[in-house]
Design a protein around this motif. Structure first.
Motif, short mmCIF file in Angstrom:
data_model
loop_
_atom_site.label_atom_id
_atom_site.label_comp_id
_atom_site.label_asym_id
_atom_site.label_seq_id
_atom_site.Cartn_x
_atom_site.Cartn_y
_atom_site.Cartn_z
N ALA A 97 52.68 30.65 54.24
CA ALA A 97 52.17 29.74 53.21
C ALA A 97 53.24 29.56 52.13
O ALA A 97 53.96 30.50 51.79
N PHE A 145 53.84 28.33 48.19
CA PHE A 145 53.05 28.28 46.96
C PHE A 145 53.65 27.36 45.91
O PHE A 145 54.87 27.21 45.81
N LEU A 182 41.00 33.74 47.58
CA LEU A 182 40.89 32.37 48.07
C LEU A 182 39.64 31.72 47.52
O LEU A 182 38.53 32.23 47.66
N PHE A 187 46.80 29.12 41.90
CA PHE A 187 47.90 28.74 42.78
C PHE A 187 47.38 27.88 43.91
O PHE A 187 46.39 28.20 44.56
N TYR A 202 39.73 26.23 50.92
CA TYR A 202 40.84 25.83 51.74
C TYR A 202 40.48 24.58 52.52
O TYR A 202 39.31 24.21 52.63
N TYR A 207 45.45 25.29 50.34
CA TYR A 207 44.62 26.37 49.80
C TYR A 207 44.64 26.36 48.28
O TYR A 207 45.65 26.00 47.67
N GLN A 222 44.53 34.10 40.75
CA GLN A 222 45.18 35.40 40.63
C GLN A 222 44.74 36.06 39.33
O GLN A 222 44.94 35.51 38.24
N SER A 263 47.36 22.44 56.46
CA SER A 263 46.47 23.35 55.72
C SER A 263 46.88 23.46 54.25
O SER A 263 48.07 23.57 53.95
N MET A 297 43.73 42.32 41.05
CA MET A 297 42.87 41.82 42.13
C MET A 297 43.63 40.98 43.14
O MET A 297 43.04 40.46 44.09
N GLY A 298 44.91 40.83 42.93
CA GLY A 298 45.69 40.03 43.86
C GLY A 298 45.29 38.58 43.84
O GLY A 298 44.84 38.06 42.81
N LEU A 299 45.44 37.94 44.97
CA LEU A 299 45.07 36.53 45.09
C LEU A 299 43.77 36.44 45.87
O LEU A 299 43.64 37.02 46.95
N GLU A 335 36.67 32.98 49.41
CA GLU A 335 36.03 34.21 48.94
C GLU A 335 35.26 34.02 47.63
O GLU A 335 34.22 34.63 47.42
N TYR A 340 44.03 29.35 45.37
CA TYR A 340 43.80 30.76 45.07
C TYR A 340 43.73 30.93 43.56
O TYR A 340 44.30 30.17 42.79
N ASP A 377 36.56 23.97 53.13
CA ASP A 377 35.63 25.06 53.36
C ASP A 377 35.77 26.10 52.27
O ASP A 377 36.84 26.20 51.62
#
Lengths: 112, 115
Positions: free
Chosen positions: A101, A103, A45, A90, A48, A33, A37, A31, A41-43, A59, A35, A56
């Motif tokens: 995960a 990073f 997605l 990231f 992925y 991903y 940042q 997997s 608002m954080g991270l 967010e 992201y 796919d």
């Protein structure tokens, strides 16, 4: 151990320009991903990939495309950069089972 | 839909003070829980994780977290902070049935430790 490697580390684009962020992992993870940042608002997605050949939406996929070139590499493309895409990006990867995960170092992108 | 809420956006404390950061999540199933730390200018690193078993989890650098299932919480603690703990802390959740491994992150808590 390299882990997850992202290039470039910094980039400045003009509105409308395109670019590809590169990500490679050497941990044989399935997997991967992407992201972004943003402050407060954080991270979030973007996209992925559960395995080679599959991707796919996450967010916040609008304005981005991805390619899972092989098991190691997962790239993120901005076709026509916009100031709203100014962010730190990231890449992360994760193996199977109960694992966390891992990073990359991040790419700081500024769109002017 | 999954969501993660971190109670504080900014925390300022002195060295040797105790730290507790709140994290609550919303998810209709069993979860894996994580705390990540991001030191200034660096990438996210795992502090600790919970998958099952003892709800009190110990991580690196003296951090621990307690999973309280009834409260949907996974709060992070450290009894005595150091200046080097200045960083941003992120709580993350992943559903155990989600084989894709989509992590939901909280907004983060910026912690500043003053000498």
């Amino acid at each position: 151990n390299a882990g997850v490697t992202q290039t470039p580390k910094f980039q400045v684009l003009k509105t409308g320009q395109s670019m590809t962020l590169q990500c490679a992992q050497d941990m044989n993870h399935n997997s991967m991903y992407w992201y972004r940042q943003d402050p407060g608002m954080g991270l979030r997605l973007i996209y992925y990939s559960a395995s080679e050949g599959t991707t796919d939406k996450g967010e916040v996929p609008n304005g981005y495309n991805v390619s899972r070139l092989n098991k190691r590499e997962f790239s993120l493309r901005l076709e026509s950069a916009a100031p709203s895409q100014t962010s730190v990006y990231f890449c992360a990867s994760r193996g199977q089972g109960f694992t966390e995960a891992f990073f990359g170092q991040g790419t700081r992108l500024t769109v002017v | 839909a999954q969501s993660v809420s971190q109670h504080n956006h900014h925390v300022i404390l002195s060295e040797a003070a105790s730290l507790e950061l709140g994290c609550n999540y919303s998810y209709g199933g069993t979860v894996n829980l994580f705390w990540y730390v991001q030191y200034p200018g660096q990438h996210l690193q795992l502090l600790l994780k919970y998958f099952s078993g003892d709800p009190l989890v110990k991580g690196i650098k003296g951090f621990e977290a307690e999973f309280i299932k009834s409260k949907f919480s996974f709060n992070l603690r450290k009894p005595s902070v150091q200046w080097s703990d200045t960083a941003e802390y992120f709580c993350a959740v992943k559903g155990t049935t989600d084989s894709w491994g989509k992590f939901q992150f909280g907004a983060g808590t910026q912690v500043v430790v003053t000498p």
